[in-house]
Design a protein around this motif. Structure first.
Motif, PDB file in Angstrom:
ATOM      1  N   GLN A 171       0.809  -1.220   0.000  1.00 39.44           N
ATOM      2  CA  GLN A 171       0.000   0.000   0.000  1.00 39.44           C
ATOM      3  C   GLN A 171       0.844   1.272   0.000  1.00 39.44           C
ATOM      4  N   THR A 172       2.138   1.156   0.224  1.00 39.66           N
ATOM      5  CA  THR A 172       2.981   2.358   0.255  1.00 39.66           C
ATOM      6  C   THR A 172       3.129   2.919  -1.154  1.00 39.66           C
ATOM      7  N   PRO A 173       3.134   4.253  -1.317  1.00 36.14           N
ATOM      8  CA  PRO A 173       3.270   4.827  -2.659  1.00 36.14           C
ATOM      9  C   PRO A 173       4.688   4.779  -3.213  1.00 36.14           C
ATOM     10  N   MET A 174       5.680   4.466  -2.381  1.00 36.03           N
ATOM     11  CA  MET A 174       7.053   4.431  -2.889  1.00 36.03           C
ATOM     12  C   MET A 174       7.343   3.072  -3.509  1.00 36.03           C
ATOM     13  N   LEU A 175       8.326   3.066  -4.401  1.00 34.14           N
ATOM     14  CA  LEU A 175       8.748   1.835  -5.072  1.00 34.14           C
ATOM     15  C   LEU A 175       9.813   1.155  -4.218  1.00 34.14           C
ATOM     16  N   VAL A 176       9.600  -0.132  -3.951  1.00 37.10           N
ATOM     17  CA  VAL A 176      10.540  -0.912  -3.145  1.00 37.10           C
ATOM     18  C   VAL A 176      10.877  -2.178  -3.920  1.00 37.10           C
ATOM     19  N   TRP A 177      12.151  -2.451  -4.073  1.00 35.47           N
ATOM     20  CA  TRP A 177      12.562  -3.683  -4.745  1.00 35.47           C
ATOM     21  C   TRP A 177      13.926  -4.116  -4.231  1.00 35.47           C
ATOM     22  N   ARG A 178      14.284  -5.354  -4.593  1.00 34.33           N
ATOM     23  CA  ARG A 178      15.559  -5.928  -4.160  1.00 34.33           C
ATOM     24  C   ARG A 178      16.326  -6.398  -5.388  1.00 34.33           C
ATOM     25  N   GLN A 179      17.642  -6.184  -5.383  1.00 33.09           N
ATOM     26  CA  GLN A 179      18.503  -6.578  -6.479  1.00 33.09           C
ATOM     27  C   GLN A 179      19.592  -7.507  -5.955  1.00 33.09           C
ATOM     28  N   VAL A 185      16.429  -7.715 -10.562  1.00 28.16           N
ATOM     29  CA  VAL A 185      15.361  -7.487  -9.594  1.00 28.16           C
ATOM     30  C   VAL A 185      14.824  -8.840  -9.153  1.00 28.16           C
ATOM     31  N   THR A 186      14.988  -9.164  -7.894  1.00 24.79           N
ATOM     32  CA  THR A 186      14.542 -10.453  -7.366  1.00 24.79           C
ATOM     33  C   THR A 186      13.253 -10.355  -6.554  1.00 24.79           C
ATOM     34  N   TRP A 187      12.833  -9.155  -6.209  1.00 25.51           N
ATOM     35  CA  TRP A 187      11.572  -8.962  -5.469  1.00 25.51           C
ATOM     36  C   TRP A 187      11.151  -7.516  -5.619  1.00 25.51           C
ATOM     37  N   ALA A 188       9.842  -7.255  -5.610  1.00 20.84           N
ATOM     38  CA  ALA A 188       9.329  -5.887  -5.727  1.00 20.84           C
ATOM     39  C   ALA A 188       7.963  -5.822  -5.071  1.00 20.84           C
ATOM     40  N   ASN A 189       7.613  -4.638  -4.622  1.00 24.48           N
ATOM     41  CA  ASN A 189       6.287  -4.464  -4.013  1.00 24.48           C
ATOM     42  C   ASN A 189       5.254  -4.120  -5.084  1.00 24.48           C
ATOM     43  N   GLU A 202       4.749  -4.335 -23.315  1.00 23.11           N
ATOM     44  CA  GLU A 202       4.188  -5.676 -23.392  1.00 23.11           C
ATOM     45  C   GLU A 202       4.183  -6.281 -21.995  1.00 23.11           C
ATOM     46  N   PRO A 203       3.454  -7.390 -21.795  1.00 20.87           N
ATOM     47  CA  PRO A 203       3.388  -7.979 -20.443  1.00 20.87           C
ATOM     48  C   PRO A 203       4.785  -8.286 -19.906  1.00 20.87           C
ATOM     49  N   ILE A 204       4.976  -7.959 -18.647  1.00 22.09           N
ATOM     50  CA  ILE A 204       6.289  -8.142 -18.026  1.00 22.09           C
ATOM     51  C   ILE A 204       6.441  -9.592 -17.587  1.00 22.09           C
ATOM     52  N   GLY A 205       7.671 -10.041 -17.548  1.00 20.49           N
ATOM     53  CA  GLY A 205       7.978 -11.384 -17.103  1.00 20.49           C
ATOM     54  C   GLY A 205       8.987 -11.367 -15.987  1.00 20.49           C
ATOM     55  N   TRP A 206       9.607 -12.516 -15.763  1.00 23.39           N
ATOM     56  CA  TRP A 206      10.601 -12.625 -14.698  1.00 23.39           C
ATOM     57  C   TRP A 206      11.958 -12.913 -15.314  1.00 23.39           C
ATOM     58  N   PRO A 207      13.018 -12.263 -14.920  1.00 22.84           N
ATOM     59  CA  PRO A 207      13.081 -11.249 -13.849  1.00 22.84           C
ATOM     60  C   PRO A 207      12.433  -9.931 -14.266  1.00 22.84           C
ATOM     61  N   LEU A 208      12.031  -9.164 -13.273  1.00 24.96           N
ATOM     62  CA  LEU A 208      11.348  -7.896 -13.522  1.00 24.96           C
ATOM     63  C   LEU A 208      12.302  -6.871 -14.119  1.00 24.96           C
ATOM     64  N   PRO A 209      11.762  -5.951 -14.932  1.00 27.21           N
ATOM     65  CA  PRO A 209      12.642  -4.903 -15.491  1.00 27.21           C
ATOM     66  C   PRO A 209      13.091  -3.926 -14.413  1.00 27.21           C
ATOM     67  N   ARG A 210      14.282  -3.377 -14.591  1.00 29.17           N
ATOM     68  CA  ARG A 210      14.813  -2.386 -13.659  1.00 29.17           C
ATOM     69  C   ARG A 210      14.426  -1.005 -14.168  1.00 29.17           C
ATOM     70  N   LEU A 211      13.631  -0.284 -13.375  1.00 27.81           N
ATOM     71  CA  LEU A 211      13.046   0.988 -13.807  1.00 27.81           C
ATOM     72  C   LEU A 211      13.981   2.165 -13.610  1.00 27.81           C
ATOM     73  N   LEU A 212      14.742   2.191 -12.533  1.00 26.56           N
ATOM     74  CA  LEU A 212      15.520   3.369 -12.162  1.00 26.56           C
ATOM     75  C   LEU A 212      16.985   3.015 -11.997  1.00 26.56           C
ATOM     76  N   HIS A 249      22.521  -8.959  -1.364  1.00 24.02           N
ATOM     77  CA  HIS A 249      21.479  -8.247  -2.086  1.00 24.02           C
ATOM     78  C   HIS A 249      21.468  -6.773  -1.686  1.00 24.02           C
ATOM     79  N   THR A 250      20.768  -5.999  -2.466  1.00 23.65           N
ATOM     80  CA  THR A 250      20.632  -4.560  -2.218  1.00 23.65           C
ATOM     81  C   THR A 250      19.158  -4.203  -2.197  1.00 23.65           C
ATOM     82  N   MET A 251      18.733  -3.587  -1.121  1.00 24.33           N
ATOM     83  CA  MET A 251      17.354  -3.097  -1.019  1.00 24.33           C
ATOM     84  C   MET A 251      17.299  -1.670  -1.543  1.00 24.33           C
TER      85      MET A 251
END
Length: 525
Positions: A171-179, A185-189, A202-212, A249-251
């Motif tokens: 529910q948080t508006p910030m982007l949280v992910w782990r690399q 990207v191994t996990w994201a909210n 197009e539909p995203i798959g795994w691993p997730l794209p890195r946005l920033l 990993h990096t949060m």
């Protein structure tokens, strides 16, 4: 004898064999006996499997198992163990509180917990052994006979906390992910997933794209921060990215920074506008912070004070700047250095607490107006304005005014000028000597005239002409003034609605024959 010895040996062997067989049979029978279907566990493990059972008599704890006592010790410090237990039971077993009130009639009550999930769903059982004596049992129905060594209370608490953390991150508006170490990207909210789906064509798959392009943390340096932009459909979104190393990993945490970027851009534009405005001002500006170091100045300050640019850019203190002005003879010439320092201290303190204005008459003949104004956070601003021309014009105007007053005072006529509202705007010395007063308004002047002059058609005509603001440009007549002297009066309309009244002593040779022409004592156009 030999045979007898052999027989004794065989008897001993047979007896031992039978003893062993009987011992094995006895152990098997013991293991298969009631309540002994499982092997006995080690002491520490057996303790972890003890049930959570409590005995209460009339609301007072009589006995409890170690897990039950540990549970009560973790609860809030309310009055009484029964009250503390009800506070814990209430939110987890919604129907338990009402059922406990009917336990005398029911005798037994069971309820399945509603707050746990999975294997952490608890079951509450309350038995009335006898009137006033209750047994409360809290168990995990899924692990009760499965041989799983799990503390249900701890598991439920962990699952509740895990569910809370998941909901909070989603529910948080910030982007949280782990690399990972390879920046995958191994996990994201949920916010990251929604943004990734919106940006992807197009539909995203795994691993997730890195946005920033987030900052890379430095080992041992803690959290690192940088600002990154994300473009989509021509729109740019800004984020303040924070990275933190957790093992291999990096949060990553990306907080929306669009409002901050807009505010910073507006601030830069505002500062640029102010800088351009200050650069075009003919008034010298110097702003000092709360430590009285120069923070901002404009080119006009250099032009007015002849201070070197290098000296100003070195951010001198207020007193250093004033001392430099004294060296350049750009301040009033002081009598001594002590009085000069005291005067400058007074200037600084007065400017810090409120609006303060001084006029400096410089040795070169120039006149500066120095204005001090307090600013937020203890800062103070000084404005240096060259008012030499203004002072020269003021002195010239005052000289002309004094000349005009001198000319009026030396006229042979008594003159008074009334403003449009009836206020007295001007009188000369002849008028003041004639009527022995300085009226404040037209009404006061009429009262004075009536008191010192004889009532007649001339005085009435004068009052009527002054009251007739729409009349002609000029009117005149005669009145008997103070001490019976005959006075001629003239009313002249002036610009802006003003009226001027002149009283003169007429020449006896030109006086009309009032016996044959009484109307001359009235007004004439």
């Amino acid at each position: 004898m030999v045979l007898q010895g052999i027989g004794l040996v065989l008897t001993a062997v047979l007896t031992g064999t039978v003893s062993v067989v009987l011992a094995v049979l006895a152990l098997r029978w013991w293991d298969r006996g009631p309540g002994r279907g499982h092997r006995r566990l080690p002491q520490g493990l057996e303790t972890s499997l003890r049930p959570t059972v409590m005995l209460f008599r009339d609301g007072r704890l009589v006995d409890a198992t170690p897990p039950a006592r540990a549970l009560l010790d973790r609860l809030s410090a309310a009055e009484g163990d029964w009250t503390r237990l009800l506070q814990w039971i209430g939110p987890r077993f919604p129907d338990a509180i009402e059922a406990l009130d009917r336990l005398d009639r029911l005798g037994r009550f069971e309820s399945l917990g509603g707050t746990g999930s999975g294997s952490a769903a608890l079951r509450l059982a309350v038995d009335q052994i006898e009137p006033g004596l209750l047994r409360v049992s809290i168990t995990d129905p899924q692990a009760e006979y499965a041989g799983i060594v799990v503390d249900s209370m701890s598991q439920q608490a962990m699952e509740e906390e895990l569910d809370l953390l998941r909901r909070s991150l989603d529910q948080t508006p910030m982007l949280v992910w782990r690399q990972d170490g390879e920046e995958r990207v191994t996990w994201a909210n949920a916010a990251y997933l929604r943004k990734a789906e919106a940006v992807a064509a197009e539909p995203i798959g795994w691993p997730l794209p890195r946005l920033l392009e987030s900052p890379r943390p430095v080992p041992g340096a803690g959290t690192k921060t940088r600002r990154a932009a994300l473009s989509h459909n021509g729109a740019v979104s800004w984020y303040d990215c924070h990275s933190h190393q957790v093992g291999d990993h990096t949060m990553m945490f990306a907080l929306p920074a669009d409002a901050a970027v807009r505010a910073e851009r507006s601030l830069r534009e505002f500062v640029q506008t102010l800088t351009k405005t200050f650069a075009d001002l003919p008034i010298g500006l110097a702003i000092f912070d709360r430590q009285r170091h120069l923070q901002l100045f404009n080119p006009a300050l250099i032009d007015l004070t002849n201070l070197p640019t290098g000296f100003l850019t070195a951010r001198p203190t207020l007193f250093d700047l004033l001392d430099k002005l004294r060296e350049l003879r750009m301040v009033p010439e002081p009598k001594d250095f002590r009085s000069w320092r005291q005067q400058m201290s007074n200037l600084e303190s007065a400017a810090a607490v409120g609006h303060h204005v001084e006029e400096w008459s410089l040795p070169g003949g120039q006149t500066y107006r120095v204005t001090g104004r307090p600013h937020p956070d203890g800062a103070v601003a000084f404005l240096f304005e060259d008012i030499t021309s203004e002072m020269s014009l003021t002195r010239k105007f005052r000289g002309e005014m004094a000349l005009g007053h001198s000319i009026l005072d030396n006229m042979g006529e008594a003159v008074v000028v009334f403003a449009p509202g009836g206020q007295v705007a001007l009188t000369n010395q002849v008028y003041r000597d004639l009527w022995q007063t300085v009226p404040g308004s037209l009404g006061a002047a009429l009262a004075c005239w009536q008191a010192h002059a004889e009532t007649g058609p001339g005085l009435q005509a004068l009052a009527a002409r002054l009251a007739d603001t729409e009349g002609g440009q000029r009117g005149s007549g005669l009145i008997a003034g103070p001490q019976g002297r005959l006075l001629g009066w003239t009313v002249t309309r002036l610009p802006a609605g003003r009226q001027m009244v002149r009283f003169t002593l007429p020449d006896p040779l030109t006086l009309p024959d009032t016996a044959h022409q009484p109307a001359l004592t009235g007004a004439t156009g």
